[in-house]
Scaffold this motif. Structure first.
Motif, mmCIF file in Angstrom:
data_model
loop_
_atom_site.group_PDB
_atom_site.id
_atom_site.type_symbol
_atom_site.label_atom_id
_atom_site.label_comp_id
_atom_site.label_asym_id
_atom_site.label_seq_id
_atom_site.Cartn_x
_atom_site.Cartn_y
_atom_site.Cartn_z
ATOM 1 N N PRO A 9 27.621 94.131 17.704
ATOM 2 C CA PRO A 9 28.528 94.348 18.838
ATOM 3 C C PRO A 9 27.995 93.640 20.077
ATOM 4 N N GLN A 10 28.886 93.149 20.917
ATOM 5 C CA GLN A 10 28.518 92.218 21.975
ATOM 6 C C GLN A 10 28.522 92.806 23.386
ATOM 7 N N SER A 11 29.226 93.896 23.597
ATOM 8 C CA SER A 11 29.605 94.242 24.965
ATOM 9 C C SER A 11 29.020 95.562 25.457
ATOM 10 N N PRO A 12 28.527 95.611 26.700
ATOM 11 C CA PRO A 12 28.369 94.482 27.628
ATOM 12 C C PRO A 12 27.101 93.669 27.358
ATOM 13 N N PHE A 13 26.234 94.200 26.479
ATOM 14 C CA PHE A 13 25.053 93.455 26.020
ATOM 15 C C PHE A 13 25.038 93.505 24.499
ATOM 16 N N LYS A 14 24.518 92.458 23.869
ATOM 17 C CA LYS A 14 24.417 92.440 22.414
ATOM 18 C C LYS A 14 23.489 93.572 21.956
ATOM 19 N N TRP A 15 23.897 94.244 20.894
ATOM 20 C CA TRP A 15 23.123 95.388 20.417
ATOM 21 C C TRP A 15 21.847 94.969 19.683
ATOM 22 N N PHE A 16 21.870 93.811 19.032
ATOM 23 C CA PHE A 16 20.781 93.453 18.111
ATOM 24 C C PHE A 16 19.698 92.582 18.742
ATOM 25 N N ASP A 17 20.097 91.690 19.651
ATOM 26 C CA ASP A 17 19.136 90.698 20.150
ATOM 27 C C ASP A 17 19.713 89.984 21.376
ATOM 28 N N ARG A 18 18.835 89.397 22.154
ATOM 29 C CA ARG A 18 19.183 88.545 23.296
ATOM 30 C C ARG A 18 20.117 89.224 24.279
ATOM 31 N N PRO A 19 19.568 89.998 25.203
ATOM 32 C CA PRO A 19 18.135 90.119 25.462
ATOM 33 C C PRO A 19 17.438 91.099 24.512
ATOM 34 N N PRO A 27 23.247 102.186 4.532
ATOM 35 C CA PRO A 27 24.258 103.199 4.872
ATOM 36 C C PRO A 27 24.049 104.527 4.154
ATOM 37 N N GLU A 28 23.548 104.503 2.936
ATOM 38 C CA GLU A 28 23.345 105.747 2.186
ATOM 39 C C GLU A 28 22.240 106.589 2.803
ATOM 40 N N GLN A 29 21.146 105.942 3.194
ATOM 41 C CA GLN A 29 20.010 106.681 3.755
ATOM 42 C C GLN A 29 20.317 107.246 5.148
ATOM 43 N N TYR A 30 21.316 106.671 5.821
ATOM 44 C CA TYR A 30 21.603 107.103 7.198
ATOM 45 C C TYR A 30 22.998 107.713 7.327
ATOM 46 N N LYS A 31 23.430 108.416 6.278
ATOM 47 C CA LYS A 31 24.720 109.092 6.317
ATOM 48 C C LYS A 31 24.782 110.135 7.431
ATOM 49 N N ASP A 32 23.625 110.681 7.791
ATOM 50 C CA ASP A 32 23.592 111.744 8.794
ATOM 51 C C ASP A 32 23.862 111.239 10.210
ATOM 52 N N ILE A 33 23.791 109.920 10.424
ATOM 53 C CA ILE A 33 24.085 109.365 11.752
ATOM 54 C C ILE A 33 25.584 109.114 11.859
ATOM 55 N N ASP A 34 26.203 109.773 12.811
ATOM 56 C CA ASP A 34 27.626 109.559 13.103
ATOM 57 C C ASP A 34 27.704 108.459 14.157
ATOM 58 N N MET A 35 27.992 107.223 13.732
ATOM 59 C CA MET A 35 27.940 106.097 14.662
ATOM 60 C C MET A 35 29.059 106.128 15.694
ATOM 61 N N GLU A 64 34.700 101.708 7.384
ATOM 62 C CA GLU A 64 35.020 102.995 8.012
ATOM 63 C C GLU A 64 34.345 104.155 7.294
ATOM 64 N N SER A 65 34.149 104.037 6.004
ATOM 65 C CA SER A 65 33.500 105.102 5.234
ATOM 66 C C SER A 65 32.018 105.249 5.559
ATOM 67 N N ASN A 66 31.446 104.220 6.207
ATOM 68 C CA ASN A 66 30.016 104.247 6.551
ATOM 69 C C ASN A 66 29.754 104.543 8.020
ATOM 70 N N LEU A 67 30.805 104.818 8.783
ATOM 71 C CA LEU A 67 30.600 105.049 10.202
ATOM 72 C C LEU A 67 29.894 106.376 10.474
ATOM 73 N N ILE A 105 34.977 99.170 17.721
ATOM 74 C CA ILE A 105 33.775 98.373 17.985
ATOM 75 C C ILE A 105 32.950 98.248 16.707
ATOM 76 N N LEU A 106 32.818 99.338 15.993
ATOM 77 C CA LEU A 106 31.988 99.368 14.787
ATOM 78 C C LEU A 106 32.645 98.640 13.621
ATOM 79 N N ILE A 107 33.940 98.817 13.451
ATOM 80 C CA ILE A 107 34.656 98.119 12.378
ATOM 81 C C ILE A 107 34.653 96.615 12.635
#
Length: 367
Positions: free
Chosen positions: A296-306, A324-332, A364-367, A356-358
């Motif tokens: 995801p890009q906005s307003p800053f990239k989530w993964f890198d730079r900065p 996704p299986e190991q982190y089912k407990d996180i509701d993104m 959607e099943s992994n969100l 944003i996530l899709i």
């Protein structure tokens, strides 16, 4: 009048005079110091700063992101201009910051431009050591009367808490800074616990595709690819060695094909939207199995730079992307809404957060 009475009167007069003198001295001293205080920065420099900071500029995005998250009303300018897509998630009152450049990857800072903004304070991103101390001292000399505070670089998720709390203390935003640190620690600890339980055979291979053609990358030794290793992924580019930590390493599509990664992560919309139609990439496992993801890009990239506090929300996202299986407990959806509300100052609906996530490639099943 006897001598005893004269002596008492003399002592009384002396006490009155002394009291008046002390009052005058204290009053003058209070006037001199009422608008300033001394702060010891993270390079152990003693710096006089205004008691109340109303405007601040950072010399690099790593610090600008923290200021924006915890005290956006005090941010006077940014280092680079937001594009149209990024502005979709920036409140109107924060969309017109001046752009002053800075001293980081592009090194396009201009002292006169910074000074013209008349900030109360300038924050310099620093590491420990004499080289950085000399750089900060040079900045202070060129910025003149505007105080410069050195803050330890915040690229390491394990260590950035100290920098966040320091900035929060200086700017009078302690509670918001603590909220950001608590959010970070929650997911850092969760990921550390789960990634440590992954066996080597269960670790997925991941390629970080940089650039519009996807043919630049960074191994795990670079902070730019830190999130892959942190969640327990195997960075296929580690065989290349350290490489250029700032600019990345150029590779060929044949090299990526030989690595055959199970997951590809990119920060380039151009690459993401073209990769599934590019025959050169079609044989790669991640492409065949639709396991390519766009940060995801906005307003800053989530993964890198900065490589800064924007990656705090990128950590649970990367975990869900790769495992996704190991982190089912996180509701993104819930996590995204919380982060944007608290630190990007935007209230998202469930549908907006979900979109944003899709759009990033998550099912959607992994969100």
């Amino acid at each position: 009048m006897d001598k005893k009475t004269k002596y008492i009167i003399l002592i009384f007069v002396i006490l009155i005079v002394a009291g008046v003198a002390i009052h005058i001295f204290m009053s003058q001293n209070a006037i001199e110091n009422s608008g300033n205080k001394t702060v010891t920065d993270m390079l152990n420099r003693s710096v006089r700063v205004p008691s109340t900071i109303d405007s601040v500029i950072a010399t690099s995005p790593t610090m600008t992101t923290i200021i924006y998250m915890i005290a956006p009303e005090k941010l006077k300018a940014v280092n680079f201009e937001w594009n149209e897509d990024e502005l979709k998630y920036v409140p109107k009152e924060y969309q017109n910051y001046s752009v002053v450049g800075g001293w980081y990857g592009t090194n396009d800072g201009n002292y006169e431009e910074f000074i013209s903004q008349k900030p109360d304070l300038i924050i310099e991103s620093s590491a420990e050591g004499d080289n950085d101390l000399s750089t900060v001292q040079e900045r202070q000399e060129k910025f003149g009367n505007i105080p410069v505070l050195a803050v330890t670089d915040s690229s390491d998720l394990d260590k950035m808490g100290d920098s966040i709390l320091f900035i929060g203390e200086v700017l009078g935003s302690k509670e918001k800074a603590q909220e950001l640190v608590d959010f970070n620690n929650k997911y850092v600890n969760d990921v550390k616990s789960k990634s440590s339980k992954l066996s080597d055979k269960d670790k997925k291979t991941v390629y970080y595709a940089e650039g519009d053609d996807g043919l630049k990358t960074n191994p795990s030794s670079s902070s730019h690819a830190e999130l892959i290793k942190r969640v327990g992924g195997k960075n296929v580019a580690d065989s290349l060695g350290q490489g250029n930590k700032t600019m990345g390493v150029q590779v060929s599509v044949e090299q990526v094909i030989s690595w055959d990664p199970e997951v590809i992560i990119t920060t380039s919309p151009e690459f993401y939207h073209s990769v599934y139609n590019n025959s050169n990439w079609a044989s790669i496992k991640a492409v065949k199995n639709h396991q390519v993801y766009l940060s995801p890009q906005s307003p800053f990239k989530w993964f890198d730079r900065p490589i800064a506090a924007n990656r705090i929300i990128g950590l649970p996202w990367t975990a869900k992307v790769i495992y996704p299986e190991q982190y089912k407990d996180i509701d993104m959806v819930k996590t995204t809404k919380e982060f944007y509300s608290k630190f990007y100052h935007v209230e998202l609906s469930d549908d907006e957060a979900r979109q944003i996530l899709i759009d990033s490639g998550l099912k959607e099943s992994n969100l």
